[in-house]
Design an enzyme around this catalytic site. Structure first.
Site, PDB file in Angstrom:
ATOM      1  N   ASP A   1       4.533  -4.174  -7.319  1.00  0.00           N
ATOM      2  CA  ASP A   1       4.098  -2.931  -6.618  1.00  0.00           C
ATOM      3  C   ASP A   1       4.631  -1.682  -7.431  1.00  0.00           C
ATOM      4  OD1 ASP A   1       6.285  -4.201  -4.883  1.00  0.00           O
ATOM      5  OD2 ASP A   1       6.122  -2.195  -4.201  1.00  0.00           O
ATOM      6  N   ASN A   2       5.801  -1.784  -8.116  1.00  0.00           N
ATOM      7  CA  ASN A   2       6.396  -0.669  -8.735  1.00  0.00           C
ATOM      8  C   ASN A   2       6.134  -0.754 -10.250  1.00  0.00           C
ATOM      9  OD1 ASN A   2       7.152   0.331  -6.389  1.00  0.00           O
ATOM     10  ND2 ASN A   2       9.344  -0.593  -6.480  1.00  0.00           N
TER      11      ASN A   2
ATOM     12  N   ASP B   1       8.181   5.478   8.539  1.00  0.00           N
ATOM     13  CA  ASP B   1       7.836   6.891   9.079  1.00  0.00           C
ATOM     14  C   ASP B   1       6.554   7.715   7.806  1.00  0.00           C
ATOM     15  OD1 ASP B   1       9.647   7.397   7.250  1.00  0.00           O
ATOM     16  OD2 ASP B   1      11.051   8.344   8.636  1.00  0.00           O
ATOM     17  N   GLY B   2       6.693   7.138   6.951  1.00  0.00           N
ATOM     18  CA  GLY B   2       5.957   7.776   5.976  1.00  0.00           C
ATOM     19  C   GLY B   2       6.739   8.995   5.218  1.00  0.00           C
TER      20      GLY B   2
ATOM     21  N   LYS C   1       4.468  12.627  -2.106  1.00  0.00           N
ATOM     22  CA  LYS C   1       5.137  11.384  -1.615  1.00  0.00           C
ATOM     23  C   LYS C   1       6.062  12.009  -0.528  1.00  0.00           C
ATOM     24  CE  LYS C   1       8.451   7.835  -2.956  1.00  0.00           C
ATOM     25  NZ  LYS C   1       9.228   7.375  -4.213  1.00  0.00           N
TER      26      LYS C   1
ATOM     27  N   GLY D   1       0.752  -1.316   0.145  1.00  0.00           N
ATOM     28  CA  GLY D   1      -0.105  -0.174   0.118  1.00  0.00           C
ATOM     29  C   GLY D   1       0.717   1.244   0.121  1.00  0.00           C
TER      30      GLY D   1
HETATM   31  P1  AMP Z   1       9.339   0.876  -2.625  1.00  0.00           P
HETATM   32  O1  AMP Z   1      10.409  -0.001  -2.403  1.00  0.00           O
HETATM   33  O2  AMP Z   1       9.941   2.369  -2.436  1.00  0.00           O
HETATM   34  O3  AMP Z   1       8.444   0.714  -3.679  1.00  0.00           O
HETATM   35  O4  AMP Z   1       8.567   0.703  -1.253  1.00  0.00           O
HETATM   36  C1  AMP Z   1       7.786  -0.700  -0.849  1.00  0.00           C
HETATM   37  C2  AMP Z   1       6.745  -0.171   0.080  1.00  0.00           C
HETATM   38  O5  AMP Z   1       7.244   0.244   1.259  1.00  0.00           O
HETATM   39  C3  AMP Z   1       5.599   0.691  -0.284  1.00  0.00           C
HETATM   40  O6  AMP Z   1       4.359  -0.007   0.406  1.00  0.00           O
HETATM   41  C4  AMP Z   1       6.235   1.902   0.205  1.00  0.00           C
HETATM   42  O7  AMP Z   1       4.761   2.703   0.408  1.00  0.00           O
HETATM   43  C5  AMP Z   1       6.626   1.348   1.817  1.00  0.00           C
HETATM   44  N1  AMP Z   1       7.542   2.522   2.241  1.00  0.00           N
HETATM   45  C6  AMP Z   1       8.957   2.827   1.754  1.00  0.00           C
HETATM   46  N2  AMP Z   1       9.333   3.789   2.417  1.00  0.00           N
HETATM   47  C7  AMP Z   1       8.608   4.109   3.232  1.00  0.00           C
HETATM   48  C8  AMP Z   1       8.446   4.878   4.372  1.00  0.00           C
HETATM   49  N3  AMP Z   1       9.688   5.742   4.775  1.00  0.00           N
HETATM   50  N4  AMP Z   1       7.401   5.113   5.388  1.00  0.00           N
HETATM   51  C9  AMP Z   1       6.518   4.169   5.088  1.00  0.00           C
HETATM   52  N5  AMP Z   1       6.230   3.345   4.061  1.00  0.00           N
HETATM   53  C10 AMP Z   1       7.293   3.028   3.174  1.00  0.00           C
HETATM   54 MG    MG Z   2       6.964   1.514  -4.415  1.00  0.00          MG
END
Ligand code: AMP
Ligand code: MG
Length: 517
Positions: free
Chosen positions: A269-270, A134-135, A122, A99
């Site tokens: 997911d990407n 931490d979002g 973002k 998500g």
């Molecule tokens: P990504 O590898 O960037 O595609 O991220 C994979 C998952 O981790 C996705 O669901 C992102 O929303 C979540 N995610 C990555 N970094 C963070 C963060 N700093 N805070 C919250 N969720 C994260």
């Molecule tokens: Mg992603």
């Protein structure tokens, strides 16, 4: 004023829980969530082309009203804030619910031409999908996403876009290489824009949970909103749609291979349902040609997401999407047609793109061997991909000589060692070009249209980041400007075409990146 029409919220089921805490979200595709305000929002960069496309005045964008909205400190009239629910296969394994953990939508806006865009922040704080994270997002990765989305757009590569980049005035703690060295870094928020941010993983999650009703709703919604050109409700509609996704994904992979882009984290997911480049993380640009190169340190051992494997991985990801769609497809076997179209489209498009890159008027069967040998040589001799094609375009056809490629070599020793092989290869290349009996001028035009001069080399992005972290954002603007016309000669801007300097070969941020962002 932008006009908002938040169709996804209207037509797809939302989460009844309005509290912002990490959880599994069942039976819903989105959760309402407010961005978390930051201390001191400041506009660092914006894309005037993207503002124009949205119908947003640049003066407006720079106003405190908008800067606050871009940082998550204010919600403007018509906007709606939410995060969506998806799953994904990460590094080959099913990872269940992921998500939008740090992306918060601002809703869907429609411009004067009737085009619809989703806006997304973002790094605007935690959502129900943040798990233990931490979002937030750090400045370095936000600069990388901002610049690369716009650069890809100007290269003609399908991509999500970036409207603006704001700094938050707050620190974010990251352990860049997951080696026990967490440090405080400046935080930032990127406002991303795309007609749709729907990913393969959005379909995989309800399929994996056996929630056919939700999956069906999402499929119908996506076809109707994001693929309006599909034939109206017909038996084969779902199959037509999947074929279209496969073709778009194939074309995207050819673009990446053509310009030397390595995504670095091709998890499902990407993967965008629209065939856009999405989620710029530990991506990189190929300097010395090497199909096994991956910019992502997390991927260094398996090299699942290295340059040369991207087309195979995209197909693997499409197979996962097909499995999810098979749950509701009237004819699950038929989805194999989509995968076959992927293979066919990839090879057709690869041939036409690479015939043009090498300067051939059309593709001939024998060209495959010549190109393969060229790649092998470029790899062994560590030749810079971008400069190789630039210099090849200007190779004198009557008297080809590897000396004209010298600029593209990272090592004189390797040049000396391989120059005879290059001489032999160039003679065959020149003979092949002569067979086309085409004027040099028109060959040049064709080659220059597909061989970029200016790409966002890893070390250039890192220099812009280093300077911005020291308080000088000037290089972001310079790069954004030069990357607006990546195929053109730009007098005075030659420094931005330079191959990777030696100091950047093994430097963090230049050749080694991580998902920690
Ligand atoms: P990504 O590898 O960037 O595609 O991220 C994979 C998952 O981790 C996705 O669901 C992102 O929303 C979540 N995610 C990555 N970094 C963070 C963060 N700093 N805070 C919250 N969720 C994260
Ligand atoms: Mg992603």
């Amino acid at each position: 004023m932008l006009q908002f029409d938040n169709r996804l919220l209207r037509e797809l089921p939302g989460d009844g829980d309005t509290r912002n805490h990490s959880r599994q979200v069942l039976g819903a595709l989105w959760s309402p969530v407010m961005p978390t305000p930051v201390a001191a929002p400041a506009l660092l960069a914006y894309s005037r082309e993207m503002a124009d496309l949205l119908g947003l005045d640049v003066a407006d964008l720079a106003s405190s009203k908008w800067v606050n909205a871009l940082a998550g400190n204010a919600v403007l009239p018509g906007m709606a804030t939410y995060a969506t629910c998806y799953g994904g296969h990460q590094f080959g394994n099913w990872a269940r619910q992921l998500g939008d953990g740090r992306a918060i939508f601002l809703g869907e806006t429609i411009n004067d031409a009737g085009q619809r865009f989703e806006l997304q922040l973002k790094g605007a704080g935690p959502t129900p999908y943040s798990r233990r994270a931490d979002g937030r997002a750090v400045l370095r990765s936000s600069i990388r996403e901002f610049l690369c989305s716009e650069a890809m757009h100007h290269l003609g590569v399908p991509t999500t876009r970036a409207l603006a980049l704001v700094t938050t005035g707050e620190a974010v703690v990251r352990d860049m290489f997951y080696d026990g060295n967490p440090v405080e870094e400046p935080g930032a928020v990127v406002c991303r824009v795309a007609p749709s941010f729907i990913r393969f993983g959005h379909f995989e999650l309800p399929a994996s949970r056996g929630d056919e009703a939700l999956l069906r709703q999402l499929v119908e919604f996506t076809m109707a909103r994001d693929f309006p050109e599909l034939p109206a409700a017909a038996d084969e509609r779902l199959l037509h749609w999947f074929v279209e996704i496969c073709e778009r994904t194939a074309r995207l992979m050819v673009h990446w291979m053509r310009v030397g882009f390595v995504h670095g984290v091709m998890n499902t997911d990407n993967m965008s349902i629209l065939g856009l480049t999405i989620d710029y993380g530990p991506y990189g640009w190929v300097d010395n040609f090497d199909p096994s190169w991956t910019p992502n340190t997390t991927d260094a051992n398996g090299r699942r997401y290295c340059f040369g494997r991207q087309p195979d991985i995209a197909r693997w990801n499409l197979e996962r999407l097909a499995e999810a769609l098979a749950v509701i497809a009237p004819d699950p076997q038929g989805l194999a047609q989509g995968l076959a179209r992927y293979d066919a489209t990839y090879s057709e498009e690869f041939r036409s793109a690479f015939a043009a890159k090498f300067g051939f008027a059309t593709w001939r069967e024998a060209d495959a061997a010549l190109i393969e040998e060229g790649f092998g040589l470029m790899h062994r001799a560590e030749v810079d991909m971008t400069l190789f094609f630039q210099n090849l375009a200007h190779m004198p056809g009557e008297k080809p000589d590897p000396i004209h490629l010298l600029e593209a070599f990272y090592s004189e020793e390797l040049f000396d060692r391989h120059k005879d092989e290059f001489q032999a290869w160039l003679s065959r290349w020149a003979a092949r070009v002569r067979e086309d009996a085409e004027a040099t001028e028109s060959r040049l035009v064709r080659m220059n249209a597909v061989n970029p001069r200016y790409v966002l080399r890893n070390y250039l992005a890192q220099q812009a980041i280093d300077q911005a972290e020291q308080g000088d954002p000037g290089m972001i603007e310079q790069l954004l400007d030069v990357l607006r016309h990546p195929y053109d000669e730009q007098p005075g801007k030659e420094a931005f075409t330079a191959k990777r300097p030696e100091w950047a070969r093994h430097k963090a941020g230049c050749s080694m990146l991580s998902c920690s962002s």
